[in-house]
Design an enzyme around this catalytic site. Structure first.
Site, PDB file in Angstrom:
ATOM      1  CB  SER A 145      15.650  20.627  -0.046  1.00 20.55           C
ATOM      2  OG  SER A 145      15.449  21.877  -1.037  1.00 20.55           O
ATOM      3  CE1 TYR A 158      20.980  20.143  -2.307  1.00 15.86           C
ATOM      4  CE2 TYR A 158      18.766  21.251  -2.937  1.00 15.86           C
ATOM      5  CZ  TYR A 158      19.904  21.205  -1.774  1.00 15.86           C
ATOM      6  OH  TYR A 158      19.664  21.348  -0.579  1.00 15.86           O
ATOM      7  CE  LYS A 162      19.247  17.989   0.003  1.00 11.31           C
ATOM      8  NZ  LYS A 162      20.011  17.655   1.037  1.00 11.31           N
TER       9      LYS A 162
END
Length: 255
Positions: A145, A158, A162
Site C-alpha cells: 500500500s 496498517y 505494508k
C-alpha cells in the site's frame, strides 16, 4: 490482458471475494489460469467464483481465514489436489483498522498483524515449498500500500505491516531466486472498491489530490499484479510497483 498468457498456471488469490482481489482472480482466470479463490466469507467466495465461471474462467471457491497457518496449508493442498500443481500465490487478503497511535488497542494490532503479516508470510512459505518440490518455478506477490511509503492519519499499524511486506519480498529474493521463484509487491493508492465508495466524498477527494485526476480502479491494480506474475516478468524480483496516479510523488493530504 493477453488471452491465454496464463495457460497451465495455477494460482491462489486470497481475499478475493470482491474488490481488488476479485479483479485479480478474474483477470488471471480469463487469461487461462486455474484459480483457487479465497475469501473469509463463504458467500462472497461462492458468488465471486460463480461470476468468474459464468465468464468462462476456471475458478474454485475456498472460504476460510487466510491468517490461519493450518488453513493456508489446506489452500495449497486444495489447489494441488484440484488442479495438479501451484505456480502463483497472491497474498491479497488484508485488514485496515483505523485508530490513533496513543489509544490503539492490542487486539486491533494483533488482528492487523495476524492477517496482513502472518497470513502473507506463511502463504509465501507454504506456496514456495510446493513450487520448489515441483521444480517448476513460480511467482509470489504481496499486496502492499502507499501507506507503507507515506504516513496516513490513524494508520500507523496498517502502514507498518505494508512496509514490512515490501521488505519481506526483498528478503525472499535471497532464499527463493535459486528456485526460479519471483517475489514482488504492488502498492495501491486510493482505489475505488465496494468498501471505499461507501464514503460519498472518497471519489471526488482523491480525484482532486491525485496528479492523474482520479483514484485507481481495481483494473489498474490488477494489471500491475498480472504483469509481475506473468512470464514477461520472470527476471523481475524483489521489486514494488506503486499504482497511485502519482499521489506519492506529491503526497497531498486527503484530510
Amino acid at each position: 490482458m493477453i488471452p491465454n498468457k496464463f495457460t497451465n498456471q495455477v494460482a491462489i488469490v486470497t481475499g478475493a471475494g470482491q474488490g481488488i482481489g476479485f479483479e485479480i482472480a478474474k483477470q488471471l482466470s480469463l487469461a487461462g489460469a486455474d484459480v483457487l479463490l479465497n475469501d473469509l466469507s463463504e458467500e462472497l467466495a461462492n458468488q465471486a467464483s460463480e461470476a468468474i465461471k459464468a465468464l468462462g474462467g476456471s475458478c474454485h471457491p475456498f472460504a476460510g481465514d487466510a491468517s490461519n497457518i493450518d488453513f493456508i496449508q489446506q489452500m495449497v493442498d486444495e489447489a494441488v489436489g484440484r488442479f495438479g500443481k501451484l505456480t502463483i500465490a497472491i497474498a491479497n487478503a488484508g485488514i485496515t483498522l483505523f485508530g490513533d497511535f496513543l489509544n490503539y488497542p492490542q487486539q486491533s494490532l494483533q488482528s492487523v498483524m495476524n492477517l496482513n503479516l502472518q497470513g502473507s508470510f506463511f502463504l509465501a512459505q507454504r506456496a514456495a515449498r510446493q513450487i520448489i518440490a515441483q521444480k517448476s518455478g513460480g511467482s509470489i506477490l504481496f499486496m502492499s500500500s502507499v501507506t507503507g511509503h507515506q504516513a496516513h492519519q490513524d494508520l500507523a499499524a496498517y502502514g507498518m505491516t505494508k512496509a514490512a511486506l515490501e521488505m519481506l519480498a526483498k528478503s525472499l529474493v535471497v532464499e527463493l531466486s535459486q528456485h526460479q521463484i519471483t517475489v514482488n509487491t504492488v502498492a495501491p493508492g486510493a482505489t475505488l472498491t465496494e468498501r471505499t465508495t461507501e464514503d460519498a466524498s472518497y471519489k471526488d477527494t482523491w480525484a482532486r489530490i491525485t496528479p492523474m485526476g482520479r483514484a485507481a480502479t481495481v483494473e489498474d491494480v490488477a494489471n500491475a499484479v498480472l504483469f509481475l506474475v506473468s512470464p514477461g516478468a520472470r527476471h523481475i524480483t524483489g521489486q514494488n510497483i506503486i499504482v497511485d496516479g502519482g499521489w506519492t510523488a506529491v503526497s497531498t493530504s486527503p484530510y
